[in-house]
Design a protein around this motif. Structure first.
Motif, mmCIF file in Angstrom:
data_model
loop_
_atom_site.group_PDB
_atom_site.id
_atom_site.type_symbol
_atom_site.label_atom_id
_atom_site.label_comp_id
_atom_site.label_asym_id
_atom_site.label_seq_id
_atom_site.Cartn_x
_atom_site.Cartn_y
_atom_site.Cartn_z
ATOM 1 N N ASN A 153 0.849 -1.192 0.000
ATOM 2 C CA ASN A 153 0.000 0.000 0.000
ATOM 3 C C ASN A 153 0.887 1.246 0.000
ATOM 4 O O ASN A 153 1.720 1.410 0.892
ATOM 5 C CB ASN A 153 -0.917 0.028 1.225
ATOM 6 C CG ASN A 153 -2.095 -0.912 1.092
ATOM 7 O OD1 ASN A 153 -2.512 -1.243 -0.015
ATOM 8 N ND2 ASN A 153 -2.640 -1.351 2.211
ATOM 9 N N ARG A 159 -2.946 4.163 -3.529
ATOM 10 C CA ARG A 159 -2.918 3.009 -4.425
ATOM 11 C C ARG A 159 -2.242 1.824 -3.743
ATOM 12 O O ARG A 159 -1.484 1.977 -2.782
ATOM 13 C CB ARG A 159 -2.179 3.347 -5.718
ATOM 14 C CG ARG A 159 -0.687 3.612 -5.531
ATOM 15 C CD ARG A 159 -0.063 4.202 -6.773
ATOM 16 N NE ARG A 159 1.361 4.502 -6.576
ATOM 17 C CZ ARG A 159 2.039 5.421 -7.259
ATOM 18 N NH1 ARG A 159 1.423 6.135 -8.196
ATOM 19 N NH2 ARG A 159 3.316 5.622 -7.017
ATOM 20 N N VAL A 178 -4.632 -1.740 -7.540
ATOM 21 C CA VAL A 178 -5.939 -1.106 -7.383
ATOM 22 C C VAL A 178 -5.764 0.263 -6.725
ATOM 23 O O VAL A 178 -4.807 0.492 -5.975
ATOM 24 C CB VAL A 178 -6.879 -1.999 -6.518
ATOM 25 C CG1 VAL A 178 -6.376 -2.101 -5.079
ATOM 26 C CG2 VAL A 178 -8.313 -1.507 -6.553
ATOM 27 N N GLU A 179 -6.670 1.163 -7.035
ATOM 28 C CA GLU A 179 -6.808 2.435 -6.328
ATOM 29 C C GLU A 179 -8.165 2.380 -5.632
ATOM 30 O O GLU A 179 -9.166 2.861 -6.147
ATOM 31 C CB GLU A 179 -6.694 3.599 -7.300
ATOM 32 C CG GLU A 179 -5.322 3.694 -7.955
ATOM 33 C CD GLU A 179 -5.238 4.758 -9.030
ATOM 34 O OE1 GLU A 179 -6.297 5.149 -9.572
ATOM 35 O OE2 GLU A 179 -4.118 5.191 -9.339
ATOM 36 N N ALA A 180 -8.173 1.753 -4.446
ATOM 37 C CA ALA A 180 -9.430 1.407 -3.785
ATOM 38 C C ALA A 180 -10.034 2.553 -3.000
ATOM 39 O O ALA A 180 -11.222 2.518 -2.667
ATOM 40 C CB ALA A 180 -9.210 0.211 -2.858
ATOM 41 N N PRO A 184 -4.717 4.000 1.782
ATOM 42 C CA PRO A 184 -4.716 2.596 2.202
ATOM 43 C C PRO A 184 -3.622 2.359 3.231
ATOM 44 O O PRO A 184 -2.477 2.762 3.043
ATOM 45 C CB PRO A 184 -4.447 1.847 0.898
ATOM 46 C CG PRO A 184 -3.721 2.823 0.027
ATOM 47 C CD PRO A 184 -4.297 4.171 0.387
ATOM 48 N N VAL A 206 -11.781 -2.896 2.548
ATOM 49 C CA VAL A 206 -12.207 -3.237 1.196
ATOM 50 C C VAL A 206 -11.593 -4.566 0.793
ATOM 51 O O VAL A 206 -10.388 -4.787 0.959
ATOM 52 C CB VAL A 206 -11.784 -2.139 0.196
ATOM 53 C CG1 VAL A 206 -12.218 -2.501 -1.216
ATOM 54 C CG2 VAL A 206 -12.384 -0.796 0.594
ATOM 55 N N VAL A 208 -10.592 -6.988 -2.190
ATOM 56 C CA VAL A 208 -10.211 -6.788 -3.585
ATOM 57 C C VAL A 208 -9.741 -8.110 -4.177
ATOM 58 O O VAL A 208 -8.993 -8.857 -3.541
ATOM 59 C CB VAL A 208 -9.082 -5.735 -3.690
ATOM 60 C CG1 VAL A 208 -8.587 -5.602 -5.119
ATOM 61 C CG2 VAL A 208 -9.571 -4.384 -3.178
ATOM 62 N N GLY A 212 -7.813 -6.981 -8.948
ATOM 63 C CA GLY A 212 -8.010 -5.590 -8.543
ATOM 64 C C GLY A 212 -9.447 -5.127 -8.501
ATOM 65 O O GLY A 212 -9.705 -3.935 -8.303
ATOM 66 N N ASP A 213 -10.409 -6.042 -8.675
ATOM 67 C CA ASP A 213 -11.826 -5.664 -8.602
ATOM 68 C C ASP A 213 -12.286 -5.637 -7.143
ATOM 69 O O ASP A 213 -11.946 -6.526 -6.357
ATOM 70 C CB ASP A 213 -12.691 -6.661 -9.384
ATOM 71 C CG ASP A 213 -12.354 -6.691 -10.863
ATOM 72 O OD1 ASP A 213 -12.135 -5.598 -11.430
ATOM 73 O OD2 ASP A 213 -12.297 -7.788 -11.441
ATOM 74 N N VAL A 214 -13.074 -4.622 -6.787
ATOM 75 C CA VAL A 214 -13.618 -4.520 -5.427
ATOM 76 C C VAL A 214 -14.778 -5.496 -5.282
ATOM 77 O O VAL A 214 -15.750 -5.444 -6.035
ATOM 78 C CB VAL A 214 -14.068 -3.086 -5.113
ATOM 79 C CG1 VAL A 214 -14.738 -3.024 -3.749
ATOM 80 C CG2 VAL A 214 -12.871 -2.134 -5.152
ATOM 81 N N GLU A 217 -17.193 -4.446 0.909
ATOM 82 C CA GLU A 217 -16.666 -3.447 1.826
ATOM 83 C C GLU A 217 -17.249 -3.672 3.214
ATOM 84 O O GLU A 217 -18.377 -4.138 3.354
ATOM 85 C CB GLU A 217 -17.014 -2.030 1.354
ATOM 86 C CG GLU A 217 -16.428 -1.668 -0.002
ATOM 87 C CD GLU A 217 -16.819 -0.264 -0.451
ATOM 88 O OE1 GLU A 217 -17.682 0.357 0.225
ATOM 89 O OE2 GLU A 217 -16.276 0.208 -1.457
#
Length: 262
Positions: A153, A159, A178-180, A184, A206, A208, A212-214, A217
């Motif tokens: 992180n 990111r 990912v840019e969650a 982070p 979160v 992920v 990289g898909d969320v 949460e």
């Protein structure tokens, strides 16, 4: 939406949770102590240099970075320094590989005190001591190892980034995972290779995917999302009830939450 179940609420600011020997080992940062959390919270030792990232070495001893005095230390029944680190900021989170090689962050600046600037990631072995493994990393924070990659992180860049690990421990920046969300902080990897990210600036954890898909949460209910770790089928989440201004004065209430069968 999963509800947070409180396992402990008697910490100040819990960071760097590590599951070992049936308990969580926690850097209670602003209480300047190392603790374990199970059925009770027990103090292992006081840490005047302010505890930061940690990880267990192959012999079962704990390697612990101290932020303010920029040292690596070992706890093996007693607390002793093993290396001075030429950091430009504060020492931060850490991960230790199965062979005992560690990577840990140098923030590059003091958050809330100095203007942001890039930090670095150091690597360490007992034989070689600390070496700079990567430059220009923005507030390196939570880390995990997966295969020949280090996932990190970068808090002030908002990111989560992936670095390839070279045979000598040096790191090569590969890609952004990912840019969650904002800032982070802690990071944990599930058994399926997916990740849990503590969003300090977002008040949530979160989940992920590898790509990289969320996926989901977990809201903290207004607390700061600090860090996370897995242990024996449960996900443990560290949160804190505080503000940045209060935290600088050491005013905070820290919680450990347990989510079973995640």
């Amino acid at each position: 939406m999963k509800a947070l179940e409180v396992l402990a609420d008697d910490l100040v600011y819990p960071e760097s949770p590590r599951w070992h020997d049936g308990r969580l080992w926690i850097s209670d940062v602003h209480a300047y102590r190392l603790v374990t959390v199970g059925a009770t919270t027990d103090v292992v030792c006081e840490v005047p240099g302010r505890p930061a990232g940690s990880g267990f070495l192959p012999d079962g001893s704990l390697l612990l970075a101290t932020a303010l005095d920029r040292r690596l230390n070992v706890w093996d029944g007693e607390f002793r320094p093993v290396a001075e680190v030429p950091a430009t900021g504060l020492l931060n989170d850490m991960v230790v590989g199965p062979d005992g090689r560690a990577w840990f962050g140098d923030t590059g600046f003091r958050l809330g005190v100095e203007e942001p600037r890039p930090g670095r990631i150091f690597t360490w072995t007992a034989a070689e001591g600390p070496e700079v493994a990567a430059e220009d990393v923005w507030f390196p924070n939570g880390m995990v190892i997966t295969g020949n990659e280090l996932v990190v992180n970068e808090s002030t860049a908002d990111r989560t980034s992936v670095f390839r690990i070279q045979s000598d421990g040096m790191l090569h920046r590969d890609r952004v995972l990912v840019e969650a969300g904002p800032f982070p902080d802690g990071l944990a990897m599930d058994a399926d290779g997916s990740y849990w990210i503590a969003l300090f600036g977002g008040g949530k954890f979160v989940h992920v995917s590898v790509g990289g898909d969320v996926l989901e949460e977990i809201d903290t209910g207004g607390r700061i999302a600090v860090a996370c770790a897995f242990g024996e089928g449960s996900l443990y989440l560290c949160t804190a009830e505080t503000t940045m201004a209060d935290l600088r004065e050491g005013r905070s209430r820290g919680y450990i939450h347990q989510l079973s069968n995640v």
